[in-house]
Design a protein around this motif. Structure first.
Motif, PDB file in Angstrom:
ATOM      1  N   UNK A 352       0.836  -1.194   0.000  1.00  0.00           N
ATOM      2  CA  UNK A 352       0.000   0.000   0.000  1.00  0.00           C
ATOM      3  C   UNK A 352       0.879   1.256   0.000  1.00  0.00           C
ATOM      4  N   UNK A 353       1.338   1.712  -1.162  1.00  0.00           N
ATOM      5  CA  UNK A 353       2.052   2.986  -1.213  1.00  0.00           C
ATOM      6  C   UNK A 353       1.116   4.121  -0.785  1.00  0.00           C
ATOM      7  N   UNK A 354       1.687   5.260  -0.428  1.00  0.00           N
ATOM      8  CA  UNK A 354       0.864   6.319   0.167  1.00  0.00           C
ATOM      9  C   UNK A 354       1.210   7.700  -0.366  1.00  0.00           C
ATOM     10  N   UNK A 355       0.137   8.468  -0.592  1.00  0.00           N
ATOM     11  CA  UNK A 355       0.261   9.896  -0.865  1.00  0.00           C
ATOM     12  C   UNK A 355       0.162  10.634   0.468  1.00  0.00           C
ATOM     13  N   UNK A 356       0.888  11.739   0.612  1.00  0.00           N
ATOM     14  CA  UNK A 356       0.836  12.516   1.845  1.00  0.00           C
ATOM     15  C   UNK A 356      -0.542  13.159   1.998  1.00  0.00           C
ATOM     16  N   UNK A 357      -1.099  13.165   3.200  1.00  0.00           N
ATOM     17  CA  UNK A 357      -2.407  13.790   3.410  1.00  0.00           C
ATOM     18  C   UNK A 357      -2.324  15.299   3.259  1.00  0.00           C
ATOM     19  N   UNK A 358      -3.479  15.904   3.049  1.00  0.00           N
ATOM     20  CA  UNK A 358      -3.540  17.351   2.889  1.00  0.00           C
ATOM     21  C   UNK A 358      -4.860  17.845   3.449  1.00  0.00           C
ATOM     22  N   UNK A 359      -5.104  19.138   3.353  1.00  0.00           N
ATOM     23  CA  UNK A 359      -6.374  19.711   3.799  1.00  0.00           C
ATOM     24  C   UNK A 359      -7.380  19.574   2.667  1.00  0.00           C
ATOM     25  N   UNK A 360      -8.269  18.599   2.771  1.00  0.00           N
ATOM     26  CA  UNK A 360      -9.172  18.269   1.678  1.00  0.00           C
ATOM     27  C   UNK A 360     -10.271  19.318   1.518  1.00  0.00           C
ATOM     28  N   UNK A 361     -10.704  19.485   0.277  1.00  0.00           N
ATOM     29  CA  UNK A 361     -11.864  20.332  -0.025  1.00  0.00           C
ATOM     30  C   UNK A 361     -13.115  19.546   0.342  1.00  0.00           C
ATOM     31  N   UNK A 362     -13.990  20.078   1.200  1.00  0.00           N
ATOM     32  CA  UNK A 362     -15.163  19.307   1.633  1.00  0.00           C
ATOM     33  C   UNK A 362     -16.206  19.181   0.527  1.00  0.00           C
ATOM     34  N   UNK A 386      -5.185  15.207  -1.728  1.00  0.00           N
ATOM     35  CA  UNK A 386      -4.267  14.085  -1.533  1.00  0.00           C
ATOM     36  C   UNK A 386      -4.466  12.984  -2.559  1.00  0.00           C
ATOM     37  N   UNK A 387      -4.556  13.362  -3.829  1.00  0.00           N
ATOM     38  CA  UNK A 387      -4.789  12.411  -4.932  1.00  0.00           C
ATOM     39  C   UNK A 387      -3.472  11.960  -5.548  1.00  0.00           C
TER      40      UNK A 387
END
Length: 427
Positions: A352-362, A386-387
């Protein structure tokens, strides 16, 4: 009760002599101690399997590489499979857009590829052009050398990636591979035909239908099981699908973290040009890129599940790369998406590679206003949700279209992860 050294052993012997039934409650943490009156019931000592410290090096079978994902992870899975079609044997896509639909444009990615506001056009010719110039693997006689199987799930009720785009992805895979993918649109019996955006698993934590409270995008729709049906289609399509072969929930402690950063550094060392993700109004002292963008928008840690039958160096198990979607917690996806419960059945290491989380648009993307073309300005390519890079947010104006090729930074990182998982292991 914890036993430490000889003093602990003497105390255990005294306890056994005084009260044998009480001694049964002792559980050894790392090994079982023998005492005079009885053996300390090693078979009853339940020990949680700790990370074995081997990281990615697993000796996986390089001839049995497959990849799948959800949403942007599905888009990246197909991008990787197309770029490396001579080494990838199978690909799965859950709620993913059509391959190469975005054309390097964020506004088109949202308006056409996700929300269906603009017409979709076939993209198979793009793949053939990329192959002809060596940007992706060669296509002898117009078809991949290894990629043979594909599977697509697309809920008709998905309001983030529309059914039309999911269907267009299936059409592309048919043209590219030369055989139709198994296309799953859910069913009325468990409501999965009305599921919201997400991957469906019996261990899901979100409601089946979109109710505006999504947290994990891992949905529960009765017994519907996207990973189970996917693995069946990719690995064992000749036999009937048997949902009872799904294993019990794998404990979270069995999903191990691995150092993803060292793979990212290998890509960064070649200095691939990256688009900015900050608007620089001050030129000289304000940064153009966040630390996240400088790290290819990827996290320093990924996750891996190694089923028991694959924990020896000589196991040569399948390797499956599973990519989370936008707004998802990578660790939660690794623990709950449902792949692990099928890994032992198919002797498959799941990475499971991972993208860094971010402040998502709701909010659901397609309920928001259309994205204006200003979003395609070359001086800023943000990625707030975080796409994975499925529209070219890492590409500068001078290398547009790189995101589809073997030179795409995230594709190179995934290639490095696969190379390490398939490198000879050691006990």
């Amino acid at each position: 009760m914890t036993l430490r050294g000889h003093r602990g052993v003497r105390q255990l012997g005294k306890t056994l002599a005084d009260n044998r039934s009480e001694a049964m409650r002792f559980v050894a943490r790392r090994s079982c101690y023998l005492v005079d009156l009885t053996a300390v019931l090693c078979s009853l000592a339940t020990v949680t399997m700790a990370d074995d410290g081997r990281g990615l090096r697993r000796g996986g079978d390089p001839q049995q590489i497959s990849i799948s994902g959800l949403s942007s992870g599905a888009a990246m899975a197909v991008q990787y499979a197309v770029a490396h079609s001579s080494t990838v044997t199978a690909v799965g896509a859950v709620a993913g857009p059509q391959w190469a639909c975005a054309g390097g444009s964020l506004s088109r990615a949202v308006n056409a590829c996700m929300c269906g506001r603009d017409a979709l056009t076939p993209t198979i010719d793009t793949a053939h052009r990329l192959a002809a110039r060596g940007a992706i693997d060669d296509l002898p006689s117009g078809k991949p050398q290894s990629l043979r199987r594909s599977w697509v799930f697309q809920s008709p009720a998905d309001e983030t990636v529309t059914a039309a785009s999911g269907g267009a992805d299936a059409v592309f895979l048919t043209a590219f591979i030369g055989s139709e993918p198994e296309l799953d649109r859910g069913n009325a019996a468990d409501g999965s035909d009305r599921a919201g955006h997400g991957i469906i698993s019996p261990g899901g934590t979100d409601a089946c239908a979109d109710d505006g409270t999504e947290a994990s995008f891992i949905r529960r729709c009765g017994a519907e099981d996207n990973p189970g049906k996917m693995f069946h289609a990719l690995f064992d399509a000749q036999a009937p699908y048997d949902p009872d072969q799904r294993a019990p929930q794998v404990p979270a402690s069995e999903v191990w973290a691995f150092d993803q950063q060292h793979v990212i550094e290998q890509v960064k060392s070649s200095h691939p040009p990256l688009a900015d993700d900050y608007f620089n109004a001050f030129w000289f002292w304000w940064p153009d890129q966040s630390a996240r963008r400088s790290n290819l928008d990827m996290a320093s840690t990924g996750y891996i599940y190694v089923p028991p039958s694959c924990r020896t160096a000589s196991s040569a198990c399948r390797v499956h790369i599973a990519l989370h979607g936008c707004k998802q917690d990578a660790r939660q996806f690794a623990q709950l998406a449902g792949y692990n419960e099928w890994a032992e059945r198919y002797r498959t290491i799941v990475v499971y590679p991972a993208i860094a989380p971010s402040e998502a648009v709701p909010g659901a993307v397609c309920r928001l206003p259309a994205v204006d073309g200003v979003a395609d300005a070359a001086w800023i390519e943000p990625n707030p949700n975080g796409c994975w890079d499925w529209w070219g947010y890492l590409d500068t104006s001078s290398n547009k279209g790189r995101y589809l090729t073997k030179q795409a930074p995230q594709i190179r990182a995934l290639e490095g992860i696969i190379a390490e998982v398939t490198a000879p292991g050691s006990n």
